[in-house]
Design an enzyme around this catalytic site. Structure first.
Site, PDB file in Angstrom:
ATOM      1  CG  ASP A  50       1.864 -10.563   5.786  1.00 26.49           C
ATOM      2  OD1 ASP A  50       0.858  -9.876   6.519  1.00 26.49           O
ATOM      3  OD2 ASP A  50       3.170  -9.464   6.013  1.00 26.49           O
ATOM      4  CB  THR A  87       0.824  -6.131   8.157  1.00 30.24           C
ATOM      5  OG1 THR A  87       0.729  -7.572   7.739  1.00 30.24           O
ATOM      6  CG2 THR A  87       2.446  -6.018   7.108  1.00 30.24           C
TER       7      THR A  87
END
Length: 320
Positions: free
Chosen positions: A63, A134
């Protein structure tokens, strides 16, 4: 093996393509670079997981690196564009190895829709989700994962790029892994085969990890034939445009503008529709609040059928 784009990433642009097409062409290359980062982080084995607001709201090294790569690469080329990313990161210097300065020549060959030819840099807002899904990424559900770059003008999502870093990853050693989908309103969407869900079937796609009584009550009221629970807003919109689901229903706050901007542009480019649970369009100007607090309702076709069946108690529980 991994996918090499069918686009040429030269640093030289064609004769004066419109700004919007240059931004989309660059975002395509930047998203491909992001996919490589996502795969490399996982292959290295250290995800660097951090809990943000809880166990279902995670951030990984991927990320962080991807957001730095996307934002720095696009800001270098288009310094007056507003870029809003999901992750709150320190203003560290971005290393050159994270910068992607190429673009997709095939996109530059497309004619920019007339209504967008005079757009100025400062009028664009780019919404970035560096790693949508995620939680699924950390759990090995890799086909749920997408990289999202949405481009807005006048508060509306007008173009988007969705990369699936692990598309086809279970298809065997010789399979081409990864793909990039892109679209512009008035041109269309590319990189996938547009397919409608089976006629007469009501297949709902919804959240995998953010369910609630309200979410489930809303779905039950739609009397679905099948409910698919997957991670990632980008992934859910792909389910719609590839005919695997009829409607994306999420009767809860939680989705943010960076989750919906790119998927909305892709969906609208092929004639679909996405709103909140009340039927309100999303706004993407730079001052807007980030949360889509009244949930999400999206379809490729038959939007009115689903919108008319959202229960009043669900609507009353979700304030725009």
């Amino acid at each position: 093996m991994y996918k090499f784009a069918f686009c040429f990433f030269s640093a030289f642009s064609m004769a004066s393509p419109a700004l919007l097409m240059r931004v989309v062409a660059s975002a395509y290359s930047v998203a491909e670079k992001a996919a490589t980062i996502v795969r490399n982080v996982l292959a290295a084995g250290d995800l660097g997981i951090v809990e943000k607001t809880g166990a279902n709201d995670l951030q990984t090294k991927a990320d962080r690196l991807v957001q730095m790569s996307i934002c720095a690469s696009l800001a270098r080329k288009f310094p007056k564009v507003t870029i809003i990313g999901e992750e709150e990161l320190p203003a560290d210097e971005v290393t050159e190895e994270l910068i992607e300065d190429g673009h997709c020549e095939e996109i530059l060959k497309k004619t920019c829709p007339a209504q967008y030819t005079e757009i100025k840099e400062e009028e664009l807002v780019i919404w970035v989700d560096p790693l949508d899904g995620t939680k699924e990424y950390t759990e090995g559900l890799l086909d749920h994962v997408t990289v999202l770059i949405g481009i807005a003008y006048g508060g509306k999502a007008i173009a988007g790029v969705i990369n699936q870093p692990y598309y086809n990853y279970e298809a065997g050693a010789d399979a081409v892994v990864g793909r990039t989908i892109w679209g512009v309103l008035g041109i269309g969407a590319f990189g996938f085969k547009l397919t409608e869900a089976p006629a007469g079937k009501h297949i709902i796609v919804t959240t995998r990890s953010h369910s609630s009584t309200l979410v489930n009550d809303c779905i039950s009221a739609l009397n679905p034939d099948t409910v698919i629970r997957v991670g990632g807003a980008g992934n859910k919109i792909i389910q719609l445009v590839e005919g695997k689901a009829s409607a994306y229903v999420f009767a809860s706050p939680g989705c943010k503008k960076w989750d919906t901007c790119a998927p909305e542009a892709i969906l609208h480019a092929v004639g679909g529709k996405i709103t909140d649970i009340h039927g309100n369009s999303f706004q993407y100007n730079k001052e807007v609040k980030h949360m889509n607090s009244a949930g999400v309702l999206a379809t490729l076709r038959n939007y009115d059928y689903y919108a008319s069946r959202i229960p009043n108690n669900v609507k009353q529980s979700l304030v725009p």
